[in-house]
Write a protein that holds these residues in place. Sequence first.
Motif, PDB file in Angstrom:
ATOM      1  N   ASN A  15       1.009  -1.207   0.097  1.00 21.64           N
ATOM      2  CA  ASN A  15      -0.066  -0.003  -0.222  1.00 21.64           C
ATOM      3  C   ASN A  15       0.799   1.109  -0.051  1.00 21.64           C
ATOM      4  N   PHE A  16       1.850   1.489  -0.897  1.00 21.99           N
ATOM      5  CA  PHE A  16       2.455   2.362  -1.027  1.00 21.99           C
ATOM      6  C   PHE A  16       1.870   3.455  -2.420  1.00 21.99           C
ATOM      7  N   VAL A  17       2.502   4.623  -2.157  1.00 25.28           N
ATOM      8  CA  VAL A  17       1.767   5.669  -3.048  1.00 25.28           C
ATOM      9  C   VAL A  17       2.326   4.980  -4.385  1.00 25.28           C
ATOM     10  N   GLU A  18       3.293   4.654  -4.571  1.00 19.93           N
ATOM     11  CA  GLU A  18       3.820   4.482  -6.005  1.00 19.93           C
ATOM     12  C   GLU A  18       3.041   3.319  -6.805  1.00 19.93           C
ATOM     13  N   ARG A  19       2.334   2.693  -6.228  1.00 25.88           N
ATOM     14  CA  ARG A  19       1.464   1.728  -6.619  1.00 25.88           C
ATOM     15  C   ARG A  19       0.728   2.204  -7.772  1.00 25.88           C
ATOM     16  N   GLN A  20       0.228   3.501  -7.224  1.00 20.99           N
ATOM     17  CA  GLN A  20      -0.770   4.316  -8.261  1.00 20.99           C
ATOM     18  C   GLN A  20      -0.113   4.882  -9.261  1.00 20.99           C
ATOM     19  N   GLN A  21       1.167   5.168  -9.037  1.00 15.07           N
ATOM     20  CA  GLN A  21       1.595   6.117  -9.952  1.00 15.07           C
ATOM     21  C   GLN A  21       2.159   5.488 -11.166  1.00 15.07           C
ATOM     22  N   THR A  22       2.238   6.154 -12.475  1.00 11.81           N
ATOM     23  CA  THR A  22       2.830   5.709 -13.531  1.00 11.81           C
ATOM     24  C   THR A  22       4.240   6.427 -13.904  1.00 11.81           C
ATOM     25  N   LYS A  23       4.536   7.246 -13.078  1.00 10.06           N
ATOM     26  CA  LYS A  23       6.170   7.803 -13.075  1.00 10.06           C
ATOM     27  C   LYS A  23       6.629   7.590 -11.602  1.00 10.06           C
ATOM     28  N   ILE A  24       7.848   7.004 -11.505  1.00 12.69           N
ATOM     29  CA  ILE A  24       8.414   6.882 -10.281  1.00 12.69           C
ATOM     30  C   ILE A  24       9.897   7.453 -10.479  1.00 12.69           C
ATOM     31  N   ASP A  25      10.247   8.547  -9.676  1.00  9.44           N
ATOM     32  CA  ASP A  25      11.579   9.169  -9.587  1.00  9.44           C
ATOM     33  C   ASP A  25      12.361   8.408  -8.432  1.00  9.44           C
ATOM     34  N   LEU A  26      13.528   7.887  -8.869  1.00  4.50           N
ATOM     35  CA  LEU A  26      14.419   7.159  -8.251  1.00  4.50           C
ATOM     36  C   LEU A  26      15.781   8.102  -7.729  1.00  4.50           C
ATOM     37  N   LYS A  27      15.553   8.716  -6.695  1.00  4.89           N
ATOM     38  CA  LYS A  27      16.585   9.777  -6.325  1.00  4.89           C
ATOM     39  C   LYS A  27      17.882   9.036  -5.793  1.00  4.89           C
ATOM     40  N   GLY A  28      18.998   9.593  -6.315  1.00  6.90           N
ATOM     41  CA  GLY A  28      20.406   9.010  -5.673  1.00  6.90           C
ATOM     42  C   GLY A  28      21.049   8.207  -6.899  1.00  6.90           C
ATOM     43  N   ILE A  29      20.231   7.942  -7.929  1.00  8.24           N
ATOM     44  CA  ILE A  29      20.650   7.074  -9.020  1.00  8.24           C
ATOM     45  C   ILE A  29      20.755   7.859 -10.154  1.00  8.24           C
ATOM     46  N   THR A  30      21.928   7.702 -10.817  1.00 11.94           N
ATOM     47  CA  THR A  30      22.025   8.595 -11.941  1.00 11.94           C
ATOM     48  C   THR A  30      21.353   7.892 -13.280  1.00 11.94           C
ATOM     49  N   SER A  31      21.160   8.614 -14.387  1.00 13.14           N
ATOM     50  CA  SER A  31      20.021   8.001 -15.249  1.00 13.14           C
ATOM     51  C   SER A  31      21.126   6.770 -16.023  1.00 13.14           C
ATOM     52  N   THR A  32      22.369   7.179 -16.181  1.00 13.96           N
ATOM     53  CA  THR A  32      23.189   6.152 -16.733  1.00 13.96           C
ATOM     54  C   THR A  32      23.235   4.734 -16.094  1.00 13.96           C
ATOM     55  N   ILE A  33      23.390   4.874 -14.833  1.00 13.10           N
ATOM     56  CA  ILE A  33      23.556   3.617 -13.904  1.00 13.10           C
ATOM     57  C   ILE A  33      22.089   3.079 -13.712  1.00 13.10           C
ATOM     58  N   LEU A  34      21.050   3.713 -13.763  1.00 10.22           N
ATOM     59  CA  LEU A  34      19.753   3.081 -13.777  1.00 10.22           C
ATOM     60  C   LEU A  34      19.511   2.384 -14.978  1.00 10.22           C
ATOM     61  N   SER A  35      19.621   3.000 -16.193  1.00 11.57           N
ATOM     62  CA  SER A  35      19.708   2.329 -17.608  1.00 11.57           C
ATOM     63  C   SER A  35      20.330   1.167 -17.626  1.00 11.57           C
ATOM     64  N   SER A  36      21.656   1.201 -17.000  1.00 11.49           N
ATOM     65  CA  SER A  36      22.569  -0.196 -16.940  1.00 11.49           C
ATOM     66  C   SER A  36      21.702  -1.211 -16.430  1.00 11.49           C
ATOM     67  N   ILE A  37      21.189  -0.673 -15.062  1.00 14.33           N
ATOM     68  CA  ILE A  37      20.519  -1.984 -14.163  1.00 14.33           C
ATOM     69  C   ILE A  37      19.296  -2.412 -15.002  1.00 14.33           C
ATOM     70  N   ILE A  38      18.515  -1.668 -15.602  1.00 10.58           N
ATOM     71  CA  ILE A  38      17.299  -2.030 -16.256  1.00 10.58           C
ATOM     72  C   ILE A  38      17.620  -3.118 -17.283  1.00 10.58           C
ATOM     73  N   ASP A  39      18.768  -2.617 -17.862  1.00 13.99           N
ATOM     74  CA  ASP A  39      19.147  -3.609 -19.263  1.00 13.99           C
ATOM     75  C   ASP A  39      19.643  -4.970 -18.432  1.00 13.99           C
ATOM     76  N   TYR A  40      20.268  -4.882 -17.384  1.00 12.15           N
ATOM     77  CA  TYR A  40      20.833  -6.024 -16.818  1.00 12.15           C
ATOM     78  C   TYR A  40      19.367  -6.918 -16.331  1.00 12.15           C
ATOM     79  N   VAL A  41      18.378  -6.178 -15.851  1.00  8.91           N
ATOM     80  CA  VAL A  41      17.162  -6.796 -15.423  1.00  8.91           C
ATOM     81  C   VAL A  41      16.531  -7.626 -16.674  1.00  8.91           C
ATOM     82  N   TYR A  42      16.508  -7.163 -18.015  1.00  8.62           N
ATOM     83  CA  TYR A  42      15.735  -7.604 -18.975  1.00  8.62           C
ATOM     84  C   TYR A  42      16.795  -8.573 -19.857  1.00  8.62           C
ATOM     85  N   THR A  43      18.127  -8.506 -19.635  1.00  8.61           N
ATOM     86  CA  THR A  43      19.108  -9.210 -20.344  1.00  8.61           C
ATOM     87  C   THR A  43      20.001 -10.138 -19.451  1.00  8.61           C
ATOM     88  N   GLY A  44      19.991  -9.679 -18.265  1.00  8.49           N
ATOM     89  CA  GLY A  44      21.092 -10.637 -17.305  1.00  8.49           C
ATOM     90  C   GLY A  44      22.472 -10.248 -17.644  1.00  8.49           C
TER      91      GLY A  44
END
Length: 585
Positions: A66-95
């Motif tokens: 029951n967190f507010v993010e459950r209803q949100q379509t945009k999630i702002d992840l603070k403290g993580i750069t876009s480059t690092i976040l992009s790498s991690i999402i690529d890792y999630v989908y490709t390993g």
Amino acid sequence: MDQPAREVYHFKDKEQSSNLLLQLNRLRQENILTDVLLCSDNTEIPCHRNVLVSSSPYFRAMFCSNFVERQQTKIDLKGITSTILSSIIDYVYTGLISISMDDVLPLMQAASMLQYGRLFEACSSFLQKQLSPDNCLSMIRLSDIMSCKSLRDKAKEIAMKSFCDVSISEDLCELSLPELMGYLEDDSLCAEEEQVFETLVAWIHHDPLSRRGAISDLFKKVRLRYIHPTYLFQFIANDPLIQSSTLCTELIESVRRLMFSVSTKCSGDIAADFKHPWVAPRRYSYHDMLVVVGGRKNNEQTSREAIVFDERSQMWQWLAKLPIRLYKASYVALHSVLYVIGGLTTNPKNSEVSRTVYTLSLKTNHWRTAEPMLEPRFAHQSISYLHFIFALGGLGPDRRLTGSVERYNSMFNLWESMAPMPEAVLHPAVAATNQRIYMFGGEDAMHNPVRMTQVYHIARNMWSKMENRTVKNVSAPAVVMDEKIYIIGGYTRRMIAYDTKANRFIKCANLRERRMHHSATVLSNKLYVTGGRYINGHDVIEDSDAFECYDPKTDTWTSKGSLPYKLFDHGSVTLTCVSQTWSKS
């Protein structure tokens, strides 16, 4: 009628899971069925909630509770750069992900925050491969910040194994007192006690005003018993830091009294503050090795070879050669240093009896000359006890049998004459224990066996002798184990143990052949016998390359293979070294 059993085929498509992930990644790249945007640095990355939830407890809690993010379509992840976040999402989908020194720390922090445990450990593995003595202490601090146990354990292992290199780094001087104490009191620290002392002095000198008061607590972590007396009493005792501490000077004086008492039995009376530095066991990194040196090799000529046997690897390796060929020198170990004493030089033009002393340590693997004896001698015996070496009898410059005895005091680096033995003998079995030197058998100037035990009381500088029909050995070594003196062979297969407390001889398992001119030493509470000469079944004397081990617990002999060559009249001693510091020539 019975129905026939149905055949069942269990099919497993090994490519299904990887293909599914591949298709999900294509859907993400084409923004098909994505239902959430992860945002960082004004960058939006479309994702599938179900994929994120399946990949991480962090996202599962975010989207399934029951967190507010459950209803949100945009999630702002603070403290993580876009480059690092992009790498991690690529890792999630490709390993798949690339880790470099430039991005490993922010990637590790993000993996920790988003709860990608395997990615976090992959970053740890990458950092572990970069570990060196220069950076291991800073890596330990980093691992504490990151709460990464695997990195910390590996960095700590490097710090312990390479402490000699670590101790000269700037990072060490930045350690807190509890951190430094933790290293110095650790049994697995790979360092000689001299290095431990020098490290604590350097640490104090880095900030003397605030650290000077810690000298006594740190000094108690130095295991004084394993420091060479010359270094302890001439260098450490005169250090201004040590002299500024009453407790430190009292510790050194306590050790001095124990050594000068020529007794190891009085350690029970040491005060509590003094007890640990004296009775503390040596560190686990100290490693006993068997060294064989000199002698007659393959019955051809006097050998300059020195070889070392590592019990762990069961291998022989070559050390630096003796500077000179010496016939019937004596060999002894003191303070983990090999001493080669006297002998007859084998120069074809002019052989002479020597009083020279050569020394070798495994740390340097380099021969040096030490203080020479008072008298030249060869075919003599040498024995070490506490901080002394005794050179006993042998043949002098006139090639005549001598009963003279001299003693080397390693504290003061000098030789001094002692009381001569009652009867001069050649090739006796000699051992030292409980403040006494025991000399069994041997032969007189006419080469007749001497059935006698001669005993020298070290503290009193007095000899006594007793006839004993049990003693009949010539050219046999003797060693001490569990307060028993083992006399091994000597023109016989017999081995006997002399119980010094009960004053009686005990018969042990026989050798395989009648053996003489061999050598013996104790390693890991077992007796090792090397080389020698033996009398075969046809009463012919042959040289031996035998390498045998006796276990007193089972009273049995075991072959350990063979020496690299046949050898007799050589030395066999046990030397201790810190395994990480031994350098081969």
